[in-house]
Design a protein around this motif. Structure first.
Motif, PDB file in Angstrom:
ATOM      1  N   HIS A  61       0.837  -1.192   0.000  1.00  0.00           N
ATOM      2  CA  HIS A  61       0.000   0.000   0.000  1.00  0.00           C
ATOM      3  C   HIS A  61       0.880   1.252   0.000  1.00  0.00           C
ATOM      4  O   HIS A  61       2.010   1.225   0.502  1.00  0.00           O
ATOM      5  N   VAL A  62       0.360   2.338  -0.569  1.00  0.00           N
ATOM      6  CA  VAL A  62       1.006   3.648  -0.541  1.00  0.00           C
ATOM      7  C   VAL A  62      -0.085   4.691  -0.366  1.00  0.00           C
ATOM      8  O   VAL A  62      -1.221   4.499  -0.812  1.00  0.00           O
ATOM      9  N   GLY A  63       0.254   5.803   0.301  1.00  0.00           N
ATOM     10  CA  GLY A  63      -0.769   6.817   0.487  1.00  0.00           C
ATOM     11  C   GLY A  63      -0.272   8.029   1.227  1.00  0.00           C
ATOM     12  O   GLY A  63       0.939   8.244   1.407  1.00  0.00           O
ATOM     13  N   VAL A  64      -1.227   8.847   1.659  1.00  0.00           N
ATOM     14  CA  VAL A  64      -0.953  10.072   2.409  1.00  0.00           C
ATOM     15  C   VAL A  64      -1.812  10.074   3.662  1.00  0.00           C
ATOM     16  O   VAL A  64      -2.815   9.365   3.751  1.00  0.00           O
ATOM     17  N   PHE A  65      -1.396  10.875   4.636  1.00  0.00           N
ATOM     18  CA  PHE A  65      -2.172  10.981   5.874  1.00  0.00           C
ATOM     19  C   PHE A  65      -2.122  12.403   6.405  1.00  0.00           C
ATOM     20  O   PHE A  65      -1.234  13.197   6.072  1.00  0.00           O
ATOM     21  N   GLY A  66      -3.105  12.729   7.229  1.00  0.00           N
ATOM     22  CA  GLY A  66      -3.105  13.955   8.001  1.00  0.00           C
ATOM     23  C   GLY A  66      -3.243  13.607   9.467  1.00  0.00           C
ATOM     24  O   GLY A  66      -3.701  12.514   9.810  1.00  0.00           O
ATOM     25  N   LYS A  67      -2.824  14.513  10.330  1.00  0.00           N
ATOM     26  CA  LYS A  67      -2.881  14.206  11.770  1.00  0.00           C
ATOM     27  C   LYS A  67      -3.233  15.455  12.565  1.00  0.00           C
ATOM     28  O   LYS A  67      -2.656  16.521  12.365  1.00  0.00           O
ATOM     29  N   ILE A  68      -4.211  15.304  13.459  1.00  0.00           N
ATOM     30  CA  ILE A  68      -4.630  16.376  14.366  1.00  0.00           C
ATOM     31  C   ILE A  68      -4.308  15.922  15.782  1.00  0.00           C
ATOM     32  O   ILE A  68      -4.855  14.921  16.261  1.00  0.00           O
ATOM     33  N   GLU A  69      -3.389  16.612  16.444  1.00  0.00           N
ATOM     34  CA  GLU A  69      -3.029  16.288  17.828  1.00  0.00           C
ATOM     35  C   GLU A  69      -3.964  17.016  18.787  1.00  0.00           C
ATOM     36  O   GLU A  69      -4.152  18.222  18.691  1.00  0.00           O
ATOM     37  N   LEU A  70      -4.553  16.279  19.722  1.00  0.00           N
ATOM     38  CA  LEU A  70      -5.471  16.833  20.728  1.00  0.00           C
ATOM     39  C   LEU A  70      -5.054  16.306  22.101  1.00  0.00           C
ATOM     40  O   LEU A  70      -5.675  15.425  22.660  1.00  0.00           O
ATOM     41  N   ALA A  71      -3.954  16.873  22.645  1.00  0.00           N
ATOM     42  CA  ALA A  71      -3.396  16.400  23.913  1.00  0.00           C
ATOM     43  C   ALA A  71      -3.048  14.923  23.812  1.00  0.00           C
ATOM     44  O   ALA A  71      -2.253  14.528  22.974  1.00  0.00           O
ATOM     45  N   LYS A  72      -3.694  14.072  24.617  1.00  0.00           N
ATOM     46  CA  LYS A  72      -3.391  12.641  24.594  1.00  0.00           C
ATOM     47  C   LYS A  72      -4.011  11.924  23.394  1.00  0.00           C
ATOM     48  O   LYS A  72      -3.626  10.814  23.052  1.00  0.00           O
ATOM     49  N   LEU A  73      -4.977  12.553  22.784  1.00  0.00           N
ATOM     50  CA  LEU A  73      -5.662  11.943  21.648  1.00  0.00           C
ATOM     51  C   LEU A  73      -5.170  12.551  20.332  1.00  0.00           C
ATOM     52  O   LEU A  73      -4.623  13.652  20.310  1.00  0.00           O
ATOM     53  N   TYR A  74      -5.411  11.826  19.246  1.00  0.00           N
ATOM     54  CA  TYR A  74      -5.180  12.388  17.927  1.00  0.00           C
ATOM     55  C   TYR A  74      -6.185  11.784  16.944  1.00  0.00           C
ATOM     56  O   TYR A  74      -6.747  10.710  17.173  1.00  0.00           O
ATOM     57  N   ILE A  75      -6.426  12.508  15.863  1.00  0.00           N
ATOM     58  CA  ILE A  75      -7.268  12.032  14.764  1.00  0.00           C
ATOM     59  C   ILE A  75      -6.386  11.963  13.523  1.00  0.00           C
ATOM     60  O   ILE A  75      -5.648  12.909  13.229  1.00  0.00           O
ATOM     61  N   ARG A  76      -6.463  10.841  12.816  1.00  0.00           N
ATOM     62  CA  ARG A  76      -5.578  10.636  11.663  1.00  0.00           C
ATOM     63  C   ARG A  76      -6.366  10.075  10.474  1.00  0.00           C
ATOM     64  O   ARG A  76      -6.589   8.870  10.367  1.00  0.00           O
ATOM     65  N   PRO A  77      -6.802  10.924   9.559  1.00  0.00           N
ATOM     66  CA  PRO A  77      -7.400  10.429   8.305  1.00  0.00           C
ATOM     67  C   PRO A  77      -6.301  10.058   7.324  1.00  0.00           C
ATOM     68  O   PRO A  77      -5.246  10.695   7.276  1.00  0.00           O
ATOM     69  N   GLU A  78      -6.550   9.030   6.513  1.00  0.00           N
ATOM     70  CA  GLU A  78      -5.589   8.571   5.520  1.00  0.00           C
ATOM     71  C   GLU A  78      -6.302   8.307   4.196  1.00  0.00           C
ATOM     72  O   GLU A  78      -7.492   7.972   4.185  1.00  0.00           O
ATOM     73  N   VAL A  79      -5.581   8.442   3.109  1.00  0.00           N
ATOM     74  CA  VAL A  79      -6.058   8.015   1.790  1.00  0.00           C
ATOM     75  C   VAL A  79      -4.983   7.079   1.233  1.00  0.00           C
ATOM     76  O   VAL A  79      -3.835   7.502   1.039  1.00  0.00           O
ATOM     77  N   ILE A  80      -5.345   5.813   0.982  1.00  0.00           N
ATOM     78  CA  ILE A  80      -4.351   4.781   0.674  1.00  0.00           C
ATOM     79  C   ILE A  80      -4.776   3.990  -0.567  1.00  0.00           C
ATOM     80  O   ILE A  80      -5.933   3.582  -0.681  1.00  0.00           O
ATOM     81  N   TYR A  81      -3.825   3.776  -1.457  1.00  0.00           N
ATOM     82  CA  TYR A  81      -4.018   2.845  -2.569  1.00  0.00           C
ATOM     83  C   TYR A  81      -3.433   1.503  -2.144  1.00  0.00           C
ATOM     84  O   TYR A  81      -2.261   1.416  -1.761  1.00  0.00           O
ATOM     85  N   THR A  82      -4.249   0.437  -2.212  1.00  0.00           N
ATOM     86  CA  THR A  82      -3.850  -0.880  -1.718  1.00  0.00           C
ATOM     87  C   THR A  82      -4.012  -1.937  -2.797  1.00  0.00           C
ATOM     88  O   THR A  82      -5.035  -1.975  -3.483  1.00  0.00           O
TER      89      THR A  82
END
Length: 203
Positions: A61-82
């Motif tokens: 697989h190959v792709g890109v991701f974004g990351k939002i840091e929220l103290a102890k938590l984070y949100i990470r959306p990804e778009v991946i070709y598999t």
């Protein structure tokens, strides 16, 4: 396909709007060890032969991701070709089943101790193509499906390593027939079950 890109656009827009320190974008890639669901085939006039599951093979697989840091938590959306490959035994012959798909996982993670973190979330999947070696195969019953990603990872500066498990939530079958003189037909479940090893780099 439009649904996948809409979800991806909204996810990455969220990263831009809420980005904090250590938030950002990056690229990722890695290897997948995949197994699909059951294959059910009829050979000639024989009764249906049920092959329980498949033999897994290595994909990528190959792709890109974004990351939002929220103290102890984070949100990470990804778009991946598999691309994945599984192997079935059809009438004594090993046959590869190849699938190409676009995955859009939306992960929620917890930062534990030091670089260690765990994560889980839904994965929206769009199947681009499938190919069953030596057979004519129809498109899967559903182009767009939902699965689950869950795993554990470590961050080492700009680099990240993770291992995750992916599971599709529901059957997604495609019908096939033989391309040769033998009378073989049946259906195969393209729902994934795989272990994914990933390397990511924050840009």
């Amino acid at each position: 396909m439009k649904k996948v890109f809409l979800i991806a656009t909204m996810a990455f827009a969220s990263v831009t709007m809420f980005a904090q320190k250590d938030s950002g974008f990056g690229i990722k890639g890695g290897l997948n060890y995949n197994q699909n669901g059951d294959l059910i085939a009829s050979v000639g006039d024989a009764a249906a032969d049920i092959i329980e599951g498949s033999k897994g093979k290595v994909g990528y697989h190959v792709g890109v991701f974004g990351k939002i840091e929220l103290a102890k938590l984070y949100i990470r959306p990804e778009v991946i070709y598999t691309r994945t490959t599984s192997s079935y035994d059809i009438d004594g012959t090993s046959t590869d089943f190849d699938i190409a798909k676009i995955d859009v996982p939306v992960l929620v993670g917890i930062n534990l101790i030091g670089p260690l973190h765990v994560f889980a979330g839904p994965a929206f999947q769009y199947q681009v193509e499938n190919d069953l070696e030596g057979f004519s195969i129809n498109e899967a019953e559903k182009d767009f499906t939902v699965g689950l990603h869950a795993g554990i990872g470590v961050n080492l500066g700009r680099f990240g390593l993770d291992v995750r498990y992916e599971r599709g939530f529901s059957d997604n079958e495609a019908n096939f027939i033989g391309n040769n003189v033998e009378n073989i037909d049946g259906r195969v479940d393209s729902r994934p079950s795989q272990v994914i090893f990933g390397l990511s780099v924050k840009l």
